[in-house]
Design a protein around this motif. Structure first.
Motif, PDB file in Angstrom:
ATOM      1  N   THR A 214     -33.906  -3.929  57.581  1.00 55.78           N
ATOM      2  CA  THR A 214     -33.999  -3.756  59.029  1.00 55.78           C
ATOM      3  C   THR A 214     -35.305  -3.062  59.429  1.00 55.78           C
ATOM      4  O   THR A 214     -35.964  -2.418  58.592  1.00 55.78           O
ATOM      5  CB  THR A 214     -32.829  -2.899  59.533  1.00 55.78           C
ATOM      6  OG1 THR A 214     -32.934  -1.587  58.949  1.00 55.78           O
ATOM      7  CG2 THR A 214     -31.474  -3.517  59.168  1.00 55.78           C
ATOM      8  N   PRO A 215     -35.693  -3.150  60.708  1.00 54.36           N
ATOM      9  CA  PRO A 215     -36.850  -2.382  61.196  1.00 54.36           C
ATOM     10  C   PRO A 215     -36.700  -0.890  60.941  1.00 54.36           C
ATOM     11  O   PRO A 215     -37.700  -0.192  60.728  1.00 54.36           O
ATOM     12  CB  PRO A 215     -36.864  -2.702  62.700  1.00 54.36           C
ATOM     13  CG  PRO A 215     -36.231  -4.051  62.800  1.00 54.36           C
ATOM     14  CD  PRO A 215     -35.163  -4.075  61.735  1.00 54.36           C
ATOM     15  N   THR A 216     -35.473  -0.401  60.946  1.00 48.75           N
ATOM     16  CA  THR A 216     -35.233   1.014  60.642  1.00 48.75           C
ATOM     17  C   THR A 216     -35.757   1.370  59.262  1.00 48.75           C
ATOM     18  O   THR A 216     -36.365   2.429  59.059  1.00 48.75           O
ATOM     19  CB  THR A 216     -33.721   1.330  60.717  1.00 48.75           C
ATOM     20  OG1 THR A 216     -33.238   1.043  62.026  1.00 48.75           O
ATOM     21  CG2 THR A 216     -33.445   2.787  60.374  1.00 48.75           C
ATOM     22  N   PHE A 217     -35.544   0.470  58.309  1.00 50.21           N
ATOM     23  CA  PHE A 217     -36.022   0.710  56.948  1.00 50.21           C
ATOM     24  C   PHE A 217     -37.548   0.720  56.897  1.00 50.21           C
ATOM     25  O   PHE A 217     -38.158   1.660  56.374  1.00 50.21           O
ATOM     26  CB  PHE A 217     -35.472  -0.373  56.007  1.00 50.21           C
ATOM     27  CG  PHE A 217     -35.992  -0.290  54.597  1.00 50.21           C
ATOM     28  CD1 PHE A 217     -35.376   0.511  53.661  1.00 50.21           C
ATOM     29  CD2 PHE A 217     -37.110  -1.020  54.203  1.00 50.21           C
ATOM     30  CE1 PHE A 217     -35.856   0.595  52.353  1.00 50.21           C
ATOM     31  CE2 PHE A 217     -37.599  -0.951  52.907  1.00 50.21           C
ATOM     32  CZ  PHE A 217     -36.971  -0.137  51.985  1.00 50.21           C
ATOM     33  N   TRP A 218     -38.166  -0.309  57.457  1.00 50.52           N
ATOM     34  CA  TRP A 218     -39.623  -0.450  57.335  1.00 50.52           C
ATOM     35  C   TRP A 218     -40.386   0.572  58.169  1.00 50.52           C
ATOM     36  O   TRP A 218     -41.533   0.907  57.845  1.00 50.52           O
ATOM     37  CB  TRP A 218     -40.051  -1.870  57.722  1.00 50.52           C
ATOM     38  CG  TRP A 218     -39.545  -2.911  56.761  1.00 50.52           C
ATOM     39  CD1 TRP A 218     -38.637  -3.887  57.015  1.00 50.52           C
ATOM     40  CD2 TRP A 218     -39.901  -3.054  55.376  1.00 50.52           C
ATOM     41  NE1 TRP A 218     -38.412  -4.643  55.882  1.00 50.52           N
ATOM     42  CE2 TRP A 218     -39.168  -4.156  54.861  1.00 50.52           C
ATOM     43  CE3 TRP A 218     -40.769  -2.366  54.521  1.00 50.52           C
ATOM     44  CZ2 TRP A 218     -39.283  -4.578  53.544  1.00 50.52           C
ATOM     45  CZ3 TRP A 218     -40.885  -2.792  53.198  1.00 50.52           C
ATOM     46  CH2 TRP A 218     -40.149  -3.879  52.724  1.00 50.52           C
ATOM     47  N   SER A 224     -39.796   2.879  53.122  1.00 47.78           N
ATOM     48  CA  SER A 224     -40.643   1.714  52.844  1.00 47.78           C
ATOM     49  C   SER A 224     -41.528   1.923  51.622  1.00 47.78           C
ATOM     50  O   SER A 224     -41.935   0.965  50.968  1.00 47.78           O
ATOM     51  CB  SER A 224     -41.503   1.378  54.064  1.00 47.78           C
ATOM     52  OG  SER A 224     -42.312   2.473  54.434  1.00 47.78           O
ATOM     53  N   LEU A 225     -41.808   3.177  51.288  1.00 52.32           N
ATOM     54  CA  LEU A 225     -42.604   3.458  50.088  1.00 52.32           C
ATOM     55  C   LEU A 225     -41.826   3.200  48.797  1.00 52.32           C
ATOM     56  O   LEU A 225     -42.383   3.301  47.704  1.00 52.32           O
ATOM     57  CB  LEU A 225     -43.097   4.907  50.106  1.00 52.32           C
ATOM     58  CG  LEU A 225     -44.259   5.201  51.066  1.00 52.32           C
ATOM     59  CD1 LEU A 225     -44.547   6.699  51.134  1.00 52.32           C
ATOM     60  CD2 LEU A 225     -45.512   4.438  50.648  1.00 52.32           C
ATOM     61  N   THR A 226     -40.550   2.862  48.940  1.00 45.20           N
ATOM     62  CA  THR A 226     -39.727   2.524  47.764  1.00 45.20           C
ATOM     63  C   THR A 226     -40.387   1.434  46.929  1.00 45.20           C
ATOM     64  O   THR A 226     -40.303   1.445  45.695  1.00 45.20           O
ATOM     65  CB  THR A 226     -38.331   2.049  48.228  1.00 45.20           C
ATOM     66  OG1 THR A 226     -37.706   3.105  48.938  1.00 45.20           O
ATOM     67  CG2 THR A 226     -37.476   1.624  47.052  1.00 45.20           C
ATOM     68  N   PHE A 227     -41.041   0.495  47.602  1.00 49.30           N
ATOM     69  CA  PHE A 227     -41.621  -0.650  46.902  1.00 49.30           C
ATOM     70  C   PHE A 227     -43.099  -0.465  46.566  1.00 49.30           C
ATOM     71  O   PHE A 227     -43.755  -1.412  46.123  1.00 49.30           O
ATOM     72  CB  PHE A 227     -41.431  -1.917  47.743  1.00 49.30           C
ATOM     73  CG  PHE A 227     -39.996  -2.308  47.929  1.00 49.30           C
ATOM     74  CD1 PHE A 227     -39.244  -2.778  46.863  1.00 49.30           C
ATOM     75  CD2 PHE A 227     -39.377  -2.183  49.171  1.00 49.30           C
ATOM     76  CE1 PHE A 227     -37.909  -3.138  47.023  1.00 49.30           C
ATOM     77  CE2 PHE A 227     -38.051  -2.548  49.346  1.00 49.30           C
ATOM     78  CZ  PHE A 227     -37.313  -3.024  48.267  1.00 49.30           C
ATOM     79  N   LEU A 228     -43.613   0.729  46.758  1.00 56.12           N
ATOM     80  CA  LEU A 228     -45.014   0.983  46.452  1.00 56.12           C
ATOM     81  C   LEU A 228     -45.290   0.758  44.964  1.00 56.12           C
ATOM     82  O   LEU A 228     -44.590   1.273  44.094  1.00 56.12           O
ATOM     83  CB  LEU A 228     -45.388   2.424  46.825  1.00 56.12           C
ATOM     84  CG  LEU A 228     -46.857   2.816  46.637  1.00 56.12           C
ATOM     85  CD1 LEU A 228     -47.734   2.039  47.612  1.00 56.12           C
ATOM     86  CD2 LEU A 228     -47.045   4.320  46.829  1.00 56.12           C
ATOM     87  N   GLY A 229     -46.304  -0.039  44.670  1.00 57.11           N
ATOM     88  CA  GLY A 229     -46.670  -0.305  43.279  1.00 57.11           C
ATOM     89  C   GLY A 229     -45.787  -1.326  42.585  1.00 57.11           C
ATOM     90  O   GLY A 229     -45.947  -1.571  41.387  1.00 57.11           O
ATOM     91  N   ARG A 267     -27.997   2.107  58.420  1.00 58.81           N
ATOM     92  CA  ARG A 267     -28.131   0.635  58.536  1.00 58.81           C
ATOM     93  C   ARG A 267     -29.540   0.155  58.196  1.00 58.81           C
ATOM     94  O   ARG A 267     -30.372  -0.131  59.046  1.00 58.81           O
ATOM     95  CB  ARG A 267     -27.775   0.198  59.953  1.00 58.81           C
ATOM     96  CG  ARG A 267     -27.517  -1.295  60.116  1.00 58.81           C
ATOM     97  CD  ARG A 267     -26.145  -1.686  59.619  1.00 58.81           C
ATOM     98  NE  ARG A 267     -25.870  -3.122  59.749  1.00 58.81           N
ATOM     99  CZ  ARG A 267     -24.789  -3.726  59.300  1.00 58.81           C
ATOM    100  NH1 ARG A 267     -23.855  -3.043  58.670  1.00 58.81           N
ATOM    101  NH2 ARG A 267     -24.618  -5.012  59.440  1.00 58.81           N
ATOM    102  N   ILE A 268     -29.825   0.058  56.919  1.00 62.22           N
ATOM    103  CA  ILE A 268     -31.163  -0.342  56.479  1.00 62.22           C
ATOM    104  C   ILE A 268     -31.223  -1.813  56.052  1.00 62.22           C
ATOM    105  O   ILE A 268     -32.301  -2.327  55.757  1.00 62.22           O
ATOM    106  CB  ILE A 268     -31.663   0.561  55.326  1.00 62.22           C
ATOM    107  CG1 ILE A 268     -30.689   0.542  54.142  1.00 62.22           C
ATOM    108  CG2 ILE A 268     -31.886   1.986  55.830  1.00 62.22           C
ATOM    109  CD1 ILE A 268     -31.185   1.305  52.921  1.00 62.22           C
ATOM    110  N   LEU A 278     -32.065  -5.461  45.275  1.00 64.62           N
ATOM    111  CA  LEU A 278     -33.503  -5.600  45.527  1.00 64.62           C
ATOM    112  C   LEU A 278     -34.174  -4.226  45.530  1.00 64.62           C
ATOM    113  O   LEU A 278     -35.253  -4.048  44.956  1.00 64.62           O
ATOM    114  CB  LEU A 278     -33.735  -6.297  46.869  1.00 64.62           C
ATOM    115  CG  LEU A 278     -33.212  -7.737  47.002  1.00 64.62           C
ATOM    116  CD1 LEU A 278     -33.506  -8.277  48.399  1.00 64.62           C
ATOM    117  CD2 LEU A 278     -33.824  -8.652  45.948  1.00 64.62           C
ATOM    118  N   LEU A 279     -33.541  -3.256  46.150  1.00 68.64           N
ATOM    119  CA  LEU A 279     -34.115  -1.915  46.234  1.00 68.64           C
ATOM    120  C   LEU A 279     -34.293  -1.283  44.850  1.00 68.64           C
ATOM    121  O   LEU A 279     -35.267  -0.584  44.596  1.00 68.64           O
ATOM    122  CB  LEU A 279     -33.228  -1.017  47.106  1.00 68.64           C
ATOM    123  CG  LEU A 279     -33.297  -1.304  48.609  1.00 68.64           C
ATOM    124  CD1 LEU A 279     -32.065  -0.759  49.317  1.00 68.64           C
ATOM    125  CD2 LEU A 279     -34.564  -0.695  49.203  1.00 68.64           C
TER     126      LEU A 279
END
Length: 355
Positions: A214-218, A224-229, A267-268, A278-279
């Protein structure tokens, strides 16, 4: 694409049908919970499949043989017809079918006696075990998603698979119930996982990965830094090769549950059991050729419209999405690709039972 062989018809004696109907009547009144009103489906006996002479011999007196191919699936009444077709397709296309051991996860409140009888009758030589899954822990973590079927607690059993299965198991192939194989399962089971990957699955990097959250997550930098690297790509959790020992060592069930707990608070994501996977895993999974998950054949989660195959060869057809082939065939409104599922359907029709 491999040619899909038709299943030879199997003749049944009248007394077998009579015994089966008696068993089902008894099961419906005694084995099922008092509140249940289940109309049990009846399935034909599948042909027997045998190992080729080059197959290694395994000991099937236990369920932990490292030389065997281990397959894990969930069992429930609504999808049992799909599960039976999937089992048949796996055995029919295997060069060593007697070396495949099945691990079925079923709700602790389900009628395990009925499942055992149904599977054993259709596949008398099948080596399998049914594991009870207590869904109480996950029920409070499930958030409503875009399709109610995705909210079934059994959909989340894959989160707990390494804890449910015997600890002696090292590797398992997890499969959804709405698919059929047209290639040798042993090839998929042998997928190399490298030095550190916990699971392997086909990745789809052309999919819009951001749409799964969701936009809340990003908009939250911490999240959103969860996917960094990580080169995070979408993958479908209906076909996975899992190193159970690495999963247990990394306590990945806890990591998945923590994301589900956060989802309940803010609600992410919108789509059931997929986003937590995925996370935790996206960008860190071992590759599998796309031929091993021709998914999306059930259409989208809203209308279930007909889909075509992805370009390239096919080893596994997967009716993920709203439309299931057995439902469309019963409604006399099949999609063209549902014809590939139909030869594996073991459902015994009422007319055959009465004859």
């Amino acid at each position: 694409m491999p040619k899909l062989a038709l299943i030879p018809p199997h003749d049944h004696h009248r007394h077998h049908r009579q015994l089966l109907l008696i068993f089902l009547l008894i099961s419906a009144t005694t084995a099922a919970p008092a509140s249940a009103t289940t109309n049990y489906q009846v399935f034909k006996e599948a042909p027997q499949f045998y190992n080729s002479p080059t197959c290694p011999s395994i000991h099937t007196n236990g369920m932990c043989c490292d030389q065997a191919v281990h397959v894990a699936m969930t069992l429930d009444t609504a999808y049992l017809r799909g599960s039976m077709a999937a089992i048949l397709s796996i055995l029919q296309h295997s060069s060593c079918p007697q070396n495949i051991l099945f691990h079925f996860i079923a709700s602790a409140t389900a009628n395990h006696q009925h499942f055992r009888y149904t599977i054993s009758r259709a596949f008398p030589a099948l080596v399998f075990q049914i594991y009870p899954y207590d869904s109480k822990a996950v029920s409070g973590l499930i958030s409503t998603s875009i399709r109610s079927a995705l909210d079934c607690p059994l959909n989340y059993a894959r989160n707990y698979l390494p804890n449910l299965l015997a600890r002696c198991l090292r590797r398992v192939v997890y499969l959804d119930s709405d698919l059929v194989l047209v290639d040798d399962m042993a090839k998929l089971a042998a997928t190399p996982l490298g030095d550190s990957s916990v699971l392997a699955a086909p990745e789809y990097c052309n999919a819009n990965f951001t749409s799964y959250f969701t936009p809340t997550f990003w908009s939250n930098p911490t999240l959103s830094l969860t996917f960094l690297g990580r080169k995070a790509c979408y993958f479908n959790t209906g076909v996975m090769v899992i190193d159970l020992q690495r999963w247990r060592a990394g306590d990945y069930t806890t990591k998945i549950v923590e994301w589900m707990e956060l989802q309940k608070r803010m609600r992410i994501y919108e789509l059931g059991s997929l986003p937590p996977f995925l996370l935790v895993f996206a960008g860190n999974i071992a590759p599998v050729d796309h031929r091993w998950n021709q998914h999306g054949l059930g259409g989208d989660n809203y209308r279930g419209l007909c889909r075509d195959l992805h370009p390239g060869p096919t080893s596994l057809l997967h009716w993920s999405g709203k439309g299931k082939p057995w439902a469309r065939l019963d409604a006399n409104r099949p999609c063209p690709l549902d014809a590939f599922w139909a030869p594996y359907d073991l459902l015994q029709t009422s007319s055959a039972l009465e004859s």
